[in-house]
Design a protein around this motif. Structure first.
Motif, PDB file in Angstrom:
ATOM      1  N   PHE A  33       7.771  -2.713   6.721  1.00  0.00           N
ATOM      2  CA  PHE A  33       7.066  -1.796   6.797  1.00  0.00           C
ATOM      3  C   PHE A  33       6.080  -0.984   7.312  1.00  0.00           C
ATOM      4  O   PHE A  33       5.727   0.382   7.225  1.00  0.00           O
ATOM      5  N   ASP A  34       5.898  -0.775   8.526  1.00  0.00           N
ATOM      6  CA  ASP A  34       6.232  -0.423   9.785  1.00  0.00           C
ATOM      7  C   ASP A  34       6.971   1.557   9.424  1.00  0.00           C
ATOM      8  O   ASP A  34       6.260   2.278  10.242  1.00  0.00           O
ATOM      9  N   ALA A  35       8.234   0.801   9.623  1.00  0.00           N
ATOM     10  CA  ALA A  35       8.963   1.517   8.810  1.00  0.00           C
ATOM     11  C   ALA A  35       8.604   2.695   7.975  1.00  0.00           C
ATOM     12  O   ALA A  35       9.556   4.054   7.936  1.00  0.00           O
ATOM     13  N   CYS A  36       7.878   2.255   7.032  1.00  0.00           N
ATOM     14  CA  CYS A  36       8.080   3.156   5.764  1.00  0.00           C
ATOM     15  C   CYS A  36       6.217   3.691   6.121  1.00  0.00           C
ATOM     16  O   CYS A  36       6.137   3.948   4.650  1.00  0.00           O
ATOM     17  N   GLY A  37       5.671   3.413   7.133  1.00  0.00           N
ATOM     18  CA  GLY A  37       4.848   4.071   6.852  1.00  0.00           C
ATOM     19  C   GLY A  37       3.727   3.222   6.197  1.00  0.00           C
ATOM     20  O   GLY A  37       2.279   4.232   5.795  1.00  0.00           O
ATOM     21  N   VAL A  38       3.627   2.280   6.038  1.00  0.00           N
ATOM     22  CA  VAL A  38       2.829   1.840   4.707  1.00  0.00           C
ATOM     23  C   VAL A  38       1.267   0.888   5.676  1.00  0.00           C
ATOM     24  O   VAL A  38       2.075   0.540   6.494  1.00  0.00           O
ATOM     25  N   ARG A  39       0.443   1.619   5.208  1.00  0.00           N
ATOM     26  CA  ARG A  39      -0.481   0.463   6.405  1.00  0.00           C
ATOM     27  C   ARG A  39      -0.975  -0.725   5.571  1.00  0.00           C
ATOM     28  O   ARG A  39      -1.119  -1.728   4.799  1.00  0.00           O
ATOM     29  N   LEU A  63      -3.217 -18.319   0.782  1.00  0.00           N
ATOM     30  CA  LEU A  63      -2.765 -17.256   1.636  1.00  0.00           C
ATOM     31  C   LEU A  63      -1.467 -16.325   1.673  1.00  0.00           C
ATOM     32  O   LEU A  63      -0.819 -16.897   2.113  1.00  0.00           O
ATOM     33  N   PRO A  64      -2.124 -15.643   0.970  1.00  0.00           N
ATOM     34  CA  PRO A  64      -0.134 -14.631   1.110  1.00  0.00           C
ATOM     35  C   PRO A  64      -0.258 -14.157   2.409  1.00  0.00           C
ATOM     36  O   PRO A  64      -1.346 -13.687   3.349  1.00  0.00           O
ATOM     37  N   ASP A  65       0.781 -13.725   2.304  1.00  0.00           N
ATOM     38  CA  ASP A  65       1.584 -12.600   3.546  1.00  0.00           C
ATOM     39  C   ASP A  65       0.468 -11.640   4.491  1.00  0.00           C
ATOM     40  O   ASP A  65       0.146 -11.738   4.615  1.00  0.00           O
ATOM     41  N   PHE A  66       1.345 -10.826   3.217  1.00  0.00           N
ATOM     42  CA  PHE A  66       0.630  -9.302   3.297  1.00  0.00           C
ATOM     43  C   PHE A  66      -0.157  -8.640   2.818  1.00  0.00           C
ATOM     44  O   PHE A  66       0.069  -9.215   1.216  1.00  0.00           O
ATOM     45  N   LEU A  67      -1.247  -8.125   2.806  1.00  0.00           N
ATOM     46  CA  LEU A  67      -1.836  -6.742   1.787  1.00  0.00           C
ATOM     47  C   LEU A  67      -1.640  -5.627   2.315  1.00  0.00           C
ATOM     48  O   LEU A  67      -1.574  -5.001   3.807  1.00  0.00           O
ATOM     49  N   LEU A  68      -0.887  -5.519   1.346  1.00  0.00           N
ATOM     50  CA  LEU A  68      -0.419  -3.684   2.048  1.00  0.00           C
ATOM     51  C   LEU A  68      -1.362  -2.250   0.622  1.00  0.00           C
ATOM     52  O   LEU A  68      -1.628  -3.233  -0.212  1.00  0.00           O
ATOM     53  N   HIS A  69      -1.555  -1.581   1.241  1.00  0.00           N
ATOM     54  CA  HIS A  69      -2.754  -0.418   0.891  1.00  0.00           C
ATOM     55  C   HIS A  69      -2.096   0.890   0.390  1.00  0.00           C
ATOM     56  O   HIS A  69      -0.831   0.616   1.236  1.00  0.00           O
ATOM     57  N   ASP A  70      -2.720   1.463  -0.664  1.00  0.00           N
ATOM     58  CA  ASP A  70      -2.203   2.996  -1.003  1.00  0.00           C
ATOM     59  C   ASP A  70      -0.405   2.808  -1.006  1.00  0.00           C
ATOM     60  O   ASP A  70       0.044   4.009  -0.758  1.00  0.00           O
ATOM     61  N   VAL A  71      -0.303   1.642  -1.811  1.00  0.00           N
ATOM     62  CA  VAL A  71       1.138   1.664  -2.027  1.00  0.00           C
ATOM     63  C   VAL A  71       1.153   3.119  -3.517  1.00  0.00           C
ATOM     64  O   VAL A  71       0.758   2.672  -4.604  1.00  0.00           O
ATOM     65  N   LYS A 108       6.374   8.282   1.449  1.00  0.00           N
ATOM     66  CA  LYS A 108       5.126   6.892   0.822  1.00  0.00           C
ATOM     67  C   LYS A 108       6.188   5.835   0.671  1.00  0.00           C
ATOM     68  O   LYS A 108       7.267   5.129  -0.259  1.00  0.00           O
ATOM     69  N   PHE A 109       5.663   4.323   0.930  1.00  0.00           N
ATOM     70  CA  PHE A 109       6.250   3.037   0.384  1.00  0.00           C
ATOM     71  C   PHE A 109       5.764   3.537  -1.592  1.00  0.00           C
ATOM     72  O   PHE A 109       4.810   3.415  -1.898  1.00  0.00           O
ATOM     73  N   GLU A 110       6.917   2.422  -2.177  1.00  0.00           N
ATOM     74  CA  GLU A 110       6.601   2.374  -3.448  1.00  0.00           C
ATOM     75  C   GLU A 110       8.247   1.549  -3.713  1.00  0.00           C
ATOM     76  O   GLU A 110       8.879   1.430  -2.759  1.00  0.00           O
ATOM     77  N   LEU A 111       6.985   0.665  -5.083  1.00  0.00           N
ATOM     78  CA  LEU A 111       8.404  -0.090  -5.611  1.00  0.00           C
ATOM     79  C   LEU A 111       8.780   0.890  -6.498  1.00  0.00           C
ATOM     80  O   LEU A 111       8.553   0.997  -7.696  1.00  0.00           O
ATOM     81  N   ASP A 124      14.082   8.113  -1.193  1.00  0.00           N
ATOM     82  CA  ASP A 124      14.492   9.212  -0.130  1.00  0.00           C
ATOM     83  C   ASP A 124      16.089   7.665   0.136  1.00  0.00           C
ATOM     84  O   ASP A 124      15.233   6.774   1.132  1.00  0.00           O
ATOM     85  N   ASP A 125      17.048   7.935  -0.089  1.00  0.00           N
ATOM     86  CA  ASP A 125      17.842   6.604  -0.078  1.00  0.00           C
ATOM     87  C   ASP A 125      17.845   6.672   1.452  1.00  0.00           C
ATOM     88  O   ASP A 125      18.102   5.219   2.219  1.00  0.00           O
ATOM     89  N   ALA A 126      18.281   7.463   2.269  1.00  0.00           N
ATOM     90  CA  ALA A 126      18.300   7.787   3.644  1.00  0.00           C
ATOM     91  C   ALA A 126      17.613   6.703   4.105  1.00  0.00           C
ATOM     92  O   ALA A 126      17.570   5.639   5.341  1.00  0.00           O
TER      93      ALA A 126
END
Length: 192
Positions: free
Chosen positions: A25-31, A48-56, A148-151, A163-165
């Motif tokens: 997640f850090d490498a993807c730049g997502v908070r 208790l979910p493990d993570f909460l990602l913001h601004d996906v 930005k991080f995206e699914l 961005d594949d690379a």
């Protein structure tokens, strides 16, 4: 076998797998936040979910919960399914995808997203939109061309903006993260 608690960025993760997802997640730049809030489910159980990602970005835009599962139990599945039936989008992830190219990573996500945990019949399926928005469709965690991080959905017309690379590099950084001797991986946002 007992999992090894791992420290990274001031958090004590319950496993190295969770810490490696934090590196991704850090490498993807997502908070992200680790275990920020627990929930009482309709049946009275706590979750208790493990993570909460913001601004996906993209289809699962906004905040997204992430549950890291090395293996799935019936109790885990029941909690995840009940939590995701509400208004809480949740991505389930197993191990960090392996491979040297985007095709390898896509295959890994597709296999898990379609067939789930080998020792556990049925859902919830990792890397699948079913627990996010109810649609049974493979979800590929990635970096888009805007950085930005995206699914991304499992369809070439959706992945054209990926961005594949940078995505491959983010997964490599997560797989290669080492914590064995008190090491702390130095991760920066990936932009290839």
């Amino acid at each position: 076998m007992k999992v090894i608690e791992t420290e990274y960025k001031g958090y004590l993760f319950r496993s190295r797998l969770e810490a490696r997802w934090a590196v991704f997640f850090d490498a993807c730049g997502v908070r992200w936040e680790y275990e920020p809030e627990g929930y009482v489910l309709n049946n009275g159980q706590c979750y208790l979910p493990d993570f909460l990602l913001h601004d996906v970005d993209g289809r699962a835009g906004g905040d997204l919960h992430v549950e890291v599962k090395g293996k799935m139990t019936k109790d885990d599945a029941a909690k995840i399914n009940q939590f995701s039936q509400g208004k809480h989008p949740l991505l389930v992830v197993p191990g960090i995808p392996d491979g040297d190219g985007i095709g390898d990573i896509e295959s890994y996500c597709r296999e898990w997203g379609r067939y789930g945990f080998p020792s556990f019949g049925g859902g919830p399926y990792p890397f699948n939109f079913q627990t996010i928005d109810g649609d049974y469709y493979v979800a590929h965690p990635s970096i888009n061309k805007q950085g930005k991080f995206e699914l991304f959905g499992d369809d070439s017309s959706y992945t054209m903006d990926r961005d594949d690379a940078s995505t491959v590099q983010a997964f490599k950084l997560a797989r290669q993260a080492r914590f064995e001797y008190g090491q702390t991986p130095r991760v920066r946002k990936v932009r290839v």
